[in-house]
Design an enzyme around this catalytic site. Sequence first.
Site, PDB file in Angstrom:
ATOM      1  N   TYR A   1     -72.120 -42.111  67.344  1.00  0.00           N
ATOM      2  CA  TYR A   1     -73.551 -42.364  67.429  1.00  0.00           C
ATOM      3  C   TYR A   1     -74.068 -42.423  68.857  1.00  0.00           C
ATOM      4  CZ  TYR A   1     -72.409 -42.904  62.647  1.00  0.00           C
ATOM      5  OH  TYR A   1     -71.916 -42.628  61.386  1.00  0.00           O
TER       6      TYR A   1
ATOM      7  N   HIS B   1     -64.553 -46.112  60.683  1.00  0.00           N
ATOM      8  CA  HIS B   1     -64.729 -46.617  59.324  1.00  0.00           C
ATOM      9  C   HIS B   1     -63.708 -45.975  58.374  1.00  0.00           C
ATOM     10  CE1 HIS B   1     -68.618 -46.967  61.411  1.00  0.00           C
ATOM     11  NE2 HIS B   1     -68.714 -48.104  60.749  1.00  0.00           N
TER      12      HIS B   1
ATOM     13  N   HIS C   1     -67.596 -40.295  53.529  1.00  0.00           N
ATOM     14  CA  HIS C   1     -67.931 -41.399  52.622  1.00  0.00           C
ATOM     15  C   HIS C   1     -68.530 -40.934  51.294  1.00  0.00           C
ATOM     16  CE1 HIS C   1     -67.049 -44.409  55.590  1.00  0.00           C
ATOM     17  NE2 HIS C   1     -68.008 -44.039  56.400  1.00  0.00           N
TER      18      HIS C   1
ATOM     19  N   GLY D   1     -72.991 -44.086  53.263  1.00  0.00           N
ATOM     20  CA  GLY D   1     -72.610 -44.126  54.672  1.00  0.00           C
ATOM     21  C   GLY D   1     -73.080 -42.944  55.480  1.00  0.00           C
TER      22      GLY D   1
ATOM     23  N   ASP E   1     -61.783 -41.889  62.107  1.00  0.00           N
ATOM     24  CA  ASP E   1     -63.082 -42.549  62.215  1.00  0.00           C
ATOM     25  C   ASP E   1     -62.923 -44.064  62.293  1.00  0.00           C
ATOM     26  OD1 ASP E   1     -66.048 -41.323  61.452  1.00  0.00           O
ATOM     27  OD2 ASP E   1     -65.909 -43.457  61.022  1.00  0.00           O
TER      28      ASP E   1
ATOM     29  N   ASP F   1     -66.603 -42.632  66.535  1.00  0.00           N
ATOM     30  CA  ASP F   1     -67.335 -43.884  66.716  1.00  0.00           C
ATOM     31  C   ASP F   1     -66.434 -45.037  67.157  1.00  0.00           C
ATOM     32  OD1 ASP F   1     -66.230 -43.608  64.209  1.00  0.00           O
ATOM     33  OD2 ASP F   1     -68.026 -44.168  63.099  1.00  0.00           O
TER      34      ASP F   1
END
Length: 361
Positions: free
Chosen positions: A291, A165, A128, A136, A163, A252
């Site tokens: 995470y 995101h 990011h 991010g 990812d 994630d």
Amino acid sequence: MSTHYSKPVLVRSVQSIQAADLLPANAGRASRVHALINALGLKDSVQIEAARAATDEELCMFHSAEYVRAVCYAGSDESDFGLVHGCSRFVGMASHVRYAAGGTLVAAEALITGRTRTALHWEGGRHHGRRARAAGFCYINDAVLGILRLQQRFSRILYIDLDLHHGDGVQLAFEHSARVTTLSLHHASRGFYPGTGLACVEGRGRGQRRSINVNLQPGARDGTFTGAYSAVGELVVERFAPDAVVLQCGCDGLAGDPHKVFNLTTDAYAECLRVAMAWARPLLVLGGGGYSHSDCARCWARLTAVACGRGSDVPADVPEHEFLGEYGPGFEMAVDAMRVADENSAESVRAIVDAIAGQLG
């Protein structure tokens, strides 16, 4: 230059692991990842190369000199460079930035010199970061730096982002480039970070139609994800004929991640890596988001085994090691899918693939 390709390169060092452990969003994660890699007996199946701290000059291949001073030295105005909220300063920030970048550069250099065909750097994948702004949880964009270093030898590079995101920082960096194609598989919706990656095909100027996005809905299971990845990946490889591939493996999207958006198991990531290896291009593999420390370790340790050709050797149970207690109560290597609906249908995925194919021509 060597033409003999031996074991995959795994980039890590005591210093780089310690520096990665300091990142507040992933505090302690790197130690868990490498402890499990060791416990699985994979050290003898890789070439371990030490990550080094990137220099100011290397960081400035992409980042502005003012930003490098802000993140690596004291006294700069935090708000001017995004060093607030989720990207606030922390003790050891300069070390984290330098080793995250330096490790990815070492991995890229292993590919450039021909020491290997596959190089892994699990502390990389910070996708990011902007040229002059943190974003991010990413204080550096090592993926961009790695691509720039690979361009010293490889003319056309494909960057793939797994990812949850959108890989916005990498797409933005190369949206005008004719030499880099980006492909991001992610979830994007109103209010979901970073709020980009909705359009199937983007890019500007010479980079027109070279920024490709697969936006999947919540509940995506392994078959949905790998089906979209394989179909679009093959299209992109055929259309752009890359000389090297960078694969960001942010995990994630795993079912056990606190985000609980996708419903993936490590099988999905393993299949994506196998497909990328089958393209028979020099391959730089990076980490990224994730995470749940234990699930990240499960995933990236398994991918290390796949890269070594030892994917079938991974045991059902987590082996004894210093962090074993964190894998309870099941103590299994698998990450089980949840009982939630997959909001993606075969028809909706096919529509995305067809839309991309139509725009790529």
